[in-house]
Design an enzyme around this catalytic site. Sequence first.
Site, mmCIF file in Angstrom:
data_model
loop_
_atom_site.group_PDB
_atom_site.id
_atom_site.type_symbol
_atom_site.label_atom_id
_atom_site.label_comp_id
_atom_site.label_asym_id
_atom_site.label_seq_id
_atom_site.Cartn_x
_atom_site.Cartn_y
_atom_site.Cartn_z
ATOM 1 N N ASN A 167 0.851 -1.192 0.000
ATOM 2 C CA ASN A 167 0.000 0.000 0.000
ATOM 3 C C ASN A 167 0.888 1.244 0.000
ATOM 4 O O ASN A 167 2.105 1.136 -0.006
ATOM 5 C CB ASN A 167 -0.951 -0.012 1.205
ATOM 6 C CG ASN A 167 -0.171 -0.086 2.498
ATOM 7 O OD1 ASN A 167 0.534 0.835 2.864
ATOM 8 N ND2 ASN A 167 -0.264 -1.228 3.189
ATOM 9 N N ASP A 237 -3.870 -6.464 5.100
ATOM 10 C CA ASP A 237 -4.876 -7.359 5.694
ATOM 11 C C ASP A 237 -4.865 -8.722 5.012
ATOM 12 O O ASP A 237 -5.301 -9.708 5.587
ATOM 13 C CB ASP A 237 -6.266 -6.733 5.562
ATOM 14 C CG ASP A 237 -6.437 -5.573 6.525
ATOM 15 O OD1 ASP A 237 -5.973 -5.700 7.673
ATOM 16 O OD2 ASP A 237 -7.008 -4.534 6.127
ATOM 17 N N LYS A 247 9.668 -16.778 -10.341
ATOM 18 C CA LYS A 247 8.869 -15.672 -10.879
ATOM 19 C C LYS A 247 7.690 -16.217 -11.684
ATOM 20 O O LYS A 247 7.867 -17.100 -12.522
ATOM 21 C CB LYS A 247 9.781 -14.825 -11.785
ATOM 22 C CG LYS A 247 9.123 -13.574 -12.272
ATOM 23 C CD LYS A 247 10.108 -12.741 -13.082
ATOM 24 C CE LYS A 247 9.331 -11.756 -13.930
ATOM 25 N NZ LYS A 247 9.761 -11.718 -15.303
ATOM 26 N N PHE A 280 -4.461 2.839 14.699
ATOM 27 C CA PHE A 280 -4.958 3.832 13.742
ATOM 28 C C PHE A 280 -6.059 3.162 12.929
ATOM 29 O O PHE A 280 -5.995 1.962 12.677
ATOM 30 C CB PHE A 280 -3.832 4.300 12.805
ATOM 31 C CG PHE A 280 -3.038 5.451 13.358
ATOM 32 C CD1 PHE A 280 -2.206 5.281 14.449
ATOM 33 C CD2 PHE A 280 -3.132 6.717 12.783
ATOM 34 C CE1 PHE A 280 -1.475 6.347 14.972
ATOM 35 C CE2 PHE A 280 -2.411 7.793 13.289
ATOM 36 C CZ PHE A 280 -1.583 7.608 14.387
ATOM 37 N N LYS A 294 -13.595 -0.852 15.424
ATOM 38 C CA LYS A 294 -12.254 -1.466 15.330
ATOM 39 C C LYS A 294 -11.583 -1.447 16.694
ATOM 40 O O LYS A 294 -10.942 -2.406 17.111
ATOM 41 C CB LYS A 294 -11.381 -0.687 14.339
ATOM 42 C CG LYS A 294 -11.434 -1.224 12.923
ATOM 43 C CD LYS A 294 -10.510 -0.465 11.984
ATOM 44 C CE LYS A 294 -10.939 -0.762 10.546
ATOM 45 N NZ LYS A 294 -10.321 0.078 9.557
ATOM 46 N N LYS A 298 -10.757 -5.016 18.239
ATOM 47 C CA LYS A 298 -9.343 -5.412 18.287
ATOM 48 C C LYS A 298 -8.745 -5.252 19.689
ATOM 49 O O LYS A 298 -7.593 -5.591 19.906
ATOM 50 C CB LYS A 298 -8.526 -4.574 17.295
ATOM 51 C CG LYS A 298 -8.889 -4.834 15.816
ATOM 52 C CD LYS A 298 -7.826 -4.223 14.912
ATOM 53 C CE LYS A 298 -8.163 -4.379 13.443
ATOM 54 N NZ LYS A 298 -6.976 -4.505 12.597
HETATM 55 O O1 PMT Z 1 2.645 6.174 6.562
HETATM 56 P P1 PMT Z 1 1.951 7.434 6.111
HETATM 57 O O2 PMT Z 1 2.150 7.689 4.643
HETATM 58 O O3 PMT Z 1 2.324 8.612 6.955
HETATM 59 O O4 PMT Z 1 0.372 7.203 6.279
HETATM 60 C C1 PMT Z 1 -0.188 7.138 7.551
HETATM 61 C C2 PMT Z 1 -1.285 6.059 7.631
HETATM 62 C C3 PMT Z 1 -2.449 6.457 6.746
HETATM 63 C C4 PMT Z 1 -0.739 4.686 7.193
HETATM 64 C C5 PMT Z 1 -1.705 5.996 9.150
HETATM 65 O O5 PMT Z 1 -2.225 7.241 9.545
HETATM 66 C C6 PMT Z 1 -2.757 4.918 9.390
HETATM 67 O O6 PMT Z 1 -3.953 5.125 9.258
HETATM 68 N N1 PMT Z 1 -2.288 3.672 9.772
HETATM 69 C C7 PMT Z 1 -3.129 2.491 9.953
HETATM 70 C C8 PMT Z 1 -3.441 1.871 8.621
HETATM 71 C C9 PMT Z 1 -4.302 0.619 8.757
HETATM 72 O O7 PMT Z 1 -3.823 -0.452 8.536
HETATM 73 O O8 PMT Z 1 -5.520 0.859 9.207
HETATM 74 P P2 PMT Z 1 -6.671 -0.306 9.404
HETATM 75 O O9 PMT Z 1 -7.882 0.458 9.712
HETATM 76 O O10 PMT Z 1 -6.662 -1.216 8.243
HETATM 77 O O11 PMT Z 1 -6.175 -1.132 10.666
HETATM 78 C C10 PMT Z 1 -6.545 -0.792 12.005
HETATM 79 C C11 PMT Z 1 -5.372 -1.059 12.939
HETATM 80 O O12 PMT Z 1 -5.050 -2.457 12.936
HETATM 81 C C12 PMT Z 1 -4.117 -0.322 12.576
HETATM 82 O O13 PMT Z 1 -3.537 0.185 13.753
HETATM 83 C C13 PMT Z 1 -3.237 -1.403 11.954
HETATM 84 O O14 PMT Z 1 -1.865 -1.136 12.178
HETATM 85 C C14 PMT Z 1 -3.688 -2.653 12.684
HETATM 86 N N2 PMT Z 1 -3.533 -3.908 11.921
HETATM 87 C C15 PMT Z 1 -4.061 -4.040 10.676
HETATM 88 C C16 PMT Z 1 -3.920 -5.239 9.995
HETATM 89 C C17 PMT Z 1 -3.229 -6.295 10.615
HETATM 90 N N3 PMT Z 1 -3.036 -7.459 9.999
HETATM 91 N N4 PMT Z 1 -2.723 -6.139 11.850
HETATM 92 C C18 PMT Z 1 -2.889 -4.979 12.518
HETATM 93 O O15 PMT Z 1 -2.435 -4.845 13.663
#
Ligand code: PMT
Length: 354
Positions: A167, A237, A247, A280, A294, A298
């Site tokens: 991403n 995710d 490849k 986040f 969330k 979580k």
């Molecule tokens: O890096 P930048 O360019 O500065 O951009 C910042 C950002 C947009 C990446 C940041 O502000 C942000 O939103 N980060 C979280 C992105 C994300 O994965 O969001 P989510 O809503 O999909 O996930 C919710 C939370 O679960 C997040 O804290 C994530 O880190 C966590 N997660 C997600 C998937 C996973 N397999 N394990 C996790 O722990």
Amino acid sequence: MTDAARHFVTPLSLQTASQNTVYTSLFDHPLAHIRLPSEADLMVVAPATANIIGKFANGIADDLLSTCFLAFRGTAVIAPSMNWRMYENPYFRENLSKLVSSGIIQVGPEKGDLACGEKGKGRMAEVPEILETIKGALSLKDLAGEKIVVTAGPTREYLDPVRFISNRSSGKMGFALAREARDRGAGVVLISGPSTLGRPSGVDFVGVETAEEMLGAVEKEMDKGASVLIMAAAVSDFGPAETSSGKLEKGGGLALKLRPTADIVSTIAGRRKRPFIIGFAAETGKNINRAKKKMTDKGMDMVVFNDVTEPGAGFDVDTNRVVIIDGRGETRCDLMSKEQVAEAVIDRLVEMKT
Ligand code: PMT
């Protein structure tokens, strides 16, 4: 300005550029050597030559700068700058370590081209790094004693040795959080996916690629007893159900089967001894309720909502617009720099922990 400094720049140039009085001599302004240090919050010596470091370390006060240093009671920052051989000299090193062990903050030097034409370690730290050190030195140390793990950047889930699902995360948000937590006195471990950003100084850095590697690195830090986990990373995710060892060759269509990756936040939240968790929520739209869900699903203690479709917010920009949500309420932050968002998040963390 010392006599040596005046061989390079005139006091008038510095006075014009800085719009400040430039002091050069012990006797021009009587008692300046007492008044200046007593009025200052911080003393910064940049560049700091081997000569001035030697004077500081040995209590010599024979010009305005060295006298001010001796009379100063606050925090001092020095940015050494000299030829690499002088920097490696054992007499000089003894002087430098005397200062650093007494609490003087050293920034730099760096490796590179030196004024004498040689290459080596001795270049003064770049100005942004000196400014960052100054900010850190002036910050309230309200996170002293905390060990904070911050994740940043994207993860990569490989289809084959050369292709991956990822991403647009740049790491800017997570790196800003790591710097802010460091400046506020915490011990910080920054676990980051691939990013082009420079590694912040004073922070332990762990580079990872995949979600699985990030989970492993986070678990390792949790085992060492972290008190706070901040998940700013954009963890994939999904990853390919299978990774090809060679490849994937062109030809016809390709249907990809995906599998969900392990959720890092949920895994850590499920531990018996768990840290305070800040996540986040990257949302496409203004639905704050999804972020709240969330947080509950979580097991986070705080979630930072950002609508990543808004101009100037979310991925790969220097600014963000967020709502910080926790058990006690919501804090709305209008469009601001990611450094300011980081400050607001850490302010709220401190409030929640006290
Ligand atoms: O890096 P930048 O360019 O500065 O951009 C910042 C950002 C947009 C990446 C940041 O502000 C942000 O939103 N980060 C979280 C992105 C994300 O994965 O969001 P989510 O809503 O999909 O996930 C919710 C939370 O679960 C997040 O804290 C994530 O880190 C966590 N997660 C997600 C998937 C996973 N397999 N394990 C996790 O722990």
